[in-house]
Design a protein around this motif. Structure first.
Motif, short mmCIF file in Angstrom:
data_model
loop_
_atom_site.label_atom_id
_atom_site.label_comp_id
_atom_site.label_asym_id
_atom_site.label_seq_id
_atom_site.Cartn_x
_atom_site.Cartn_y
_atom_site.Cartn_z
N GLY A 91 -9.61 30.34 -21.67
CA GLY A 91 -8.35 30.40 -20.95
C GLY A 91 -7.13 30.41 -21.84
N GLN A 141 -5.40 31.13 -12.54
CA GLN A 141 -5.72 29.87 -11.90
C GLN A 141 -4.47 29.00 -11.84
N ILE A 156 -7.60 33.33 -17.27
CA ILE A 156 -8.96 33.23 -17.81
C ILE A 156 -9.62 34.60 -17.73
N LEU A 180 -9.20 36.31 -8.72
CA LEU A 180 -9.47 37.52 -9.49
C LEU A 180 -8.25 38.43 -9.43
N TYR A 218 -8.73 36.58 -14.47
CA TYR A 218 -8.44 35.66 -13.38
C TYR A 218 -7.15 34.90 -13.67
N PHE A 233 -2.42 29.66 -15.79
CA PHE A 233 -3.58 29.63 -16.67
C PHE A 233 -4.36 30.91 -16.40
N LYS A 273 -5.04 22.87 -10.14
CA LYS A 273 -5.95 22.26 -9.16
C LYS A 273 -6.41 23.25 -8.09
N GLN A 274 -6.46 24.49 -8.44
CA GLN A 274 -6.93 25.50 -7.50
C GLN A 274 -8.07 26.31 -8.12
N SER A 275 -8.66 27.14 -7.28
CA SER A 275 -9.76 27.96 -7.75
C SER A 275 -9.24 29.17 -8.53
N LEU A 276 -10.16 29.98 -9.00
CA LEU A 276 -9.79 31.17 -9.74
C LEU A 276 -9.49 32.32 -8.78
#
Lengths: 115, 116
Positions: free
Chosen positions: B110, B38, B93, B46, B36, B91, B41-44
């Motif tokens: 991460g 990221q 992960i 894929l 993933y 970032f 301040k956001q979601s992951l």
């Protein structure tokens, strides 16, 4: 397609306050539902899960109930602590295909707890 | 149980270099690993899914020649960002899951990648 909608943050609470973070989903079939927590600078940790309707997942004082009739999986905690400050992600498992389930995440809700 | 180790946790490098990130399942066999990305301040998001011994499946819009994924064993997957540029800073992960339906994904801590 499948999707997850979370309440927008940030959520700011005083210590010992009651917490609710709303999560609703759209899915075909019967997905499993998850709550993950992310502390600053770290990856995600599984907080709790529920695999079928009316299941209640619980861990560390947090709980969430899989409500099929309202397509919801709201996260609750009776008394939050400063150490609960983090970002919380609601997720559902997408259809099992190719030997695995993908996760579909909500946008995340930042929780800040003050003493 | 179900520990996933990701290494390095932080890397800074010059534009044009390639960076390899490792993801290891320490106490279980990970038939499937996910990568993933990221943004702050956001979601992951894929990027790709890899099954041991087979080619990775990339999500739409992810350049497979840019983000090379190898899943050579049941405990190790690597992501190589080739010829990295500042826009690749992010970032990253990884997560791993065992065999069977509705298995939870277990996440690494991460890797923060900064390209100068």
């Amino acid at each position: 397609g499948n999707s997850v909608t979370q309440m927008e943050g940030p959520v700011t609470l005083s210590e010992e306050a009651f917490l609710t973070i709303n999560c609703t989903y759209t899915a075909t079939g019967y997905p499993s539902l998850f709550w993950y927590v992310q502390y600053p600078g770290e990856g995600l940790q599984l907080l709790l899960k529920a695999t079928k309707a009316d299941d209640k997942g619980s861990n560390k004082g947090f709980e969430a109930t899989y409500r099929k009739e309202t397509t919801s999986f709201h996260l609750e905690k009776g008394s939050v602590q400063v150490s609960d400050s983090a970002v919380y992600f609601c997720a559902l498992s997408d259809s099992f295909s190719g030997g695995y389930n993908k996760l579909i995440f909500g946008a995340g809700t930042r929780l800040a707890v003050h003493p | 149980g179900a520990v996933v180790s990701q290494h390095p946790s932080w890397v800074i490098c010059k534009s044009g270099t390639s960076v390899k990130i490792e993801c290891r399942s320490l106490d279980f066999q990970a038939t499937t690993m996910f990568w993933y990305r990221q943004f702050p301040k956001q979601s992951l998001m894929l990027m790709a899914t890899s099954n041991e011994g087979s080619k990775a499946t990339y999500e739409q819009g992810v350049e497979k020649d840019k983000f090379l994924i190898n899943h050579a064993s049941l405990t190790l997957s690597t992501l190589t960002v080739t010829s990295a540029h500042p826009e690749d800073s992010s970032f990253y992960i990884c997560s791993a899951t065992g065999q069977g339906e509705n298995q939870p994904q277990h996440f690494g801590d991460g890797t923060r990648l900064s390209i100068l």
